[in-house]
Scaffold this motif. Structure first.
Motif, short mmCIF file in Angstrom:
data_model
loop_
_atom_site.label_atom_id
_atom_site.label_comp_id
_atom_site.label_asym_id
_atom_site.label_seq_id
_atom_site.Cartn_x
_atom_site.Cartn_y
_atom_site.Cartn_z
N ASN A 111 1.06 -1.76 -0.48
CA ASN A 111 0.22 0.29 0.15
C ASN A 111 1.07 1.35 0.13
O ASN A 111 0.74 2.21 0.46
CB ASN A 111 -0.57 -0.05 1.08
CG ASN A 111 -0.41 0.35 2.33
OD1 ASN A 111 1.06 -0.93 2.54
ND2 ASN A 111 -0.77 0.79 3.63
N GLN A 157 -7.81 1.75 -3.42
CA GLN A 157 -8.75 1.16 -4.05
C GLN A 157 -8.86 -0.10 -3.09
O GLN A 157 -10.06 -0.80 -3.15
CB GLN A 157 -9.32 1.19 -5.58
CG GLN A 157 -9.89 2.27 -5.88
CD GLN A 157 -10.18 1.57 -7.38
OE1 GLN A 157 -9.73 1.91 -7.95
NE2 GLN A 157 -11.43 3.45 -7.94
N ARG A 158 -7.66 -0.76 -3.61
CA ARG A 158 -7.25 -2.20 -2.78
C ARG A 158 -7.19 -2.27 -1.12
O ARG A 158 -7.07 -2.86 -0.38
CB ARG A 158 -6.14 -2.14 -3.83
CG ARG A 158 -6.45 -2.41 -4.89
CD ARG A 158 -5.21 -3.41 -5.72
NE ARG A 158 -3.96 -2.68 -6.40
CZ ARG A 158 -2.73 -3.32 -5.83
NH1 ARG A 158 -2.45 -4.35 -5.70
NH2 ARG A 158 -2.37 -2.56 -6.12
N TYR A 159 -6.34 -0.69 -0.86
CA TYR A 159 -6.44 -1.38 0.81
C TYR A 159 -6.62 0.43 1.38
O TYR A 159 -7.25 0.94 1.23
CB TYR A 159 -4.95 -0.02 1.06
CG TYR A 159 -4.02 -2.02 0.49
CD1 TYR A 159 -3.73 -2.55 0.82
CD2 TYR A 159 -3.73 -1.55 -1.15
CE1 TYR A 159 -2.70 -3.88 0.57
CE2 TYR A 159 -2.83 -2.56 -1.31
CZ TYR A 159 -2.49 -3.31 -0.87
OH TYR A 159 -1.47 -4.65 -1.43
N LYS A 160 -7.12 0.17 2.78
CA LYS A 160 -7.58 1.35 3.42
C LYS A 160 -7.07 2.50 3.55
O LYS A 160 -8.13 2.87 3.67
CB LYS A 160 -7.90 0.71 5.05
CG LYS A 160 -8.60 1.33 6.24
CD LYS A 160 -8.95 1.32 7.04
CE LYS A 160 -9.35 2.10 8.51
NZ LYS A 160 -9.13 1.41 9.21
N GLU A 161 -6.19 2.46 3.34
CA GLU A 161 -5.18 3.66 2.98
C GLU A 161 -3.74 3.76 2.45
O GLU A 161 -3.30 2.63 2.37
CB GLU A 161 -4.83 4.49 4.18
CG GLU A 161 -4.38 3.71 5.60
CD GLU A 161 -3.88 4.42 6.89
OE1 GLU A 161 -4.63 5.16 7.14
OE2 GLU A 161 -3.34 3.64 7.56
N ASP A 179 -8.17 8.93 1.99
CA ASP A 179 -7.65 7.70 2.15
C ASP A 179 -6.09 7.90 2.02
O ASP A 179 -5.48 7.16 1.21
CB ASP A 179 -7.97 7.92 0.17
CG ASP A 179 -9.53 7.52 -0.07
OD1 ASP A 179 -10.18 6.84 0.99
OD2 ASP A 179 -10.22 8.00 -0.72
N GLY A 187 -2.43 7.63 4.40
CA GLY A 187 -1.96 7.63 5.10
C GLY A 187 -0.84 8.52 5.12
O GLY A 187 -1.02 9.20 5.67
N LYS A 237 -5.67 13.23 5.90
CA LYS A 237 -6.57 12.45 6.88
C LYS A 237 -5.02 12.70 8.08
O LYS A 237 -4.83 12.75 8.91
CB LYS A 237 -6.25 11.00 6.53
CG LYS A 237 -7.28 10.67 8.19
CD LYS A 237 -7.63 9.06 7.86
CE LYS A 237 -6.91 7.91 7.33
NZ LYS A 237 -7.22 6.66 7.50
#
Length: 120
Positions: free
Chosen positions: A11, A38-42, A73, A75, A98
């Motif tokens: 990610n 789209q594939r990972y939480k962040e 989205d 990290g 974020k």
């Protein structure tokens, strides 16, 4: 020009921007980042700028809009640069992500990479 760095995995997207950032460069970057989101939480981002002389205005605007829309989205984001305007740019875009953006000088590249990969 955009270069995808070998540290890119899972990610985390690691890119190096040099010379001039064009709309085509930004499109490539945005598509890779969107796929990770789209594939990972962040998605974590390592963004290194070396000898960047120009950012096409349309690319800068599109980048800003993408950041506003996808800010939650992201990290950890490390921006590595060598010029004062790059540090200011990191501070300007930090509030829409974020976890914000942490700026590192080019001499701190390894520290920045470690922080993006592992966190505190």
């Amino acid at each position: 020009m955009i270069e995808i760095l070998p540290e890119t995995r899972n990610n985390m997207l690691a890119v190096r921007i040099s010379d001039e950032l064009t709309v085509d460069d930004f499109d490539q970057y945005r598509n890779l980042l969107r796929d990770l989101m789209q594939r990972y939480k962040e998605a974590h981002l390592f963004y290194e700028m070396v000898n960047v002389d120009w950012v096409q205005p349309v690319a800068a605007i599109e980048n800003g809009m993408f950041d506003v829309i996808h800010g939650l989205d992201y990290g950890r984001v490390a921006m590595v640069g060598e010029k004062k305007w790059q540090e200011w740019a990191a501070k300007l875009i930090s509030p829409v992500k974020k976890k914000g953006v942490r700026y590192f000088d080019l001499a701190e590249r390894e520290q920045a990479m470690k922080w993006v990969q592992e966190g505190e």
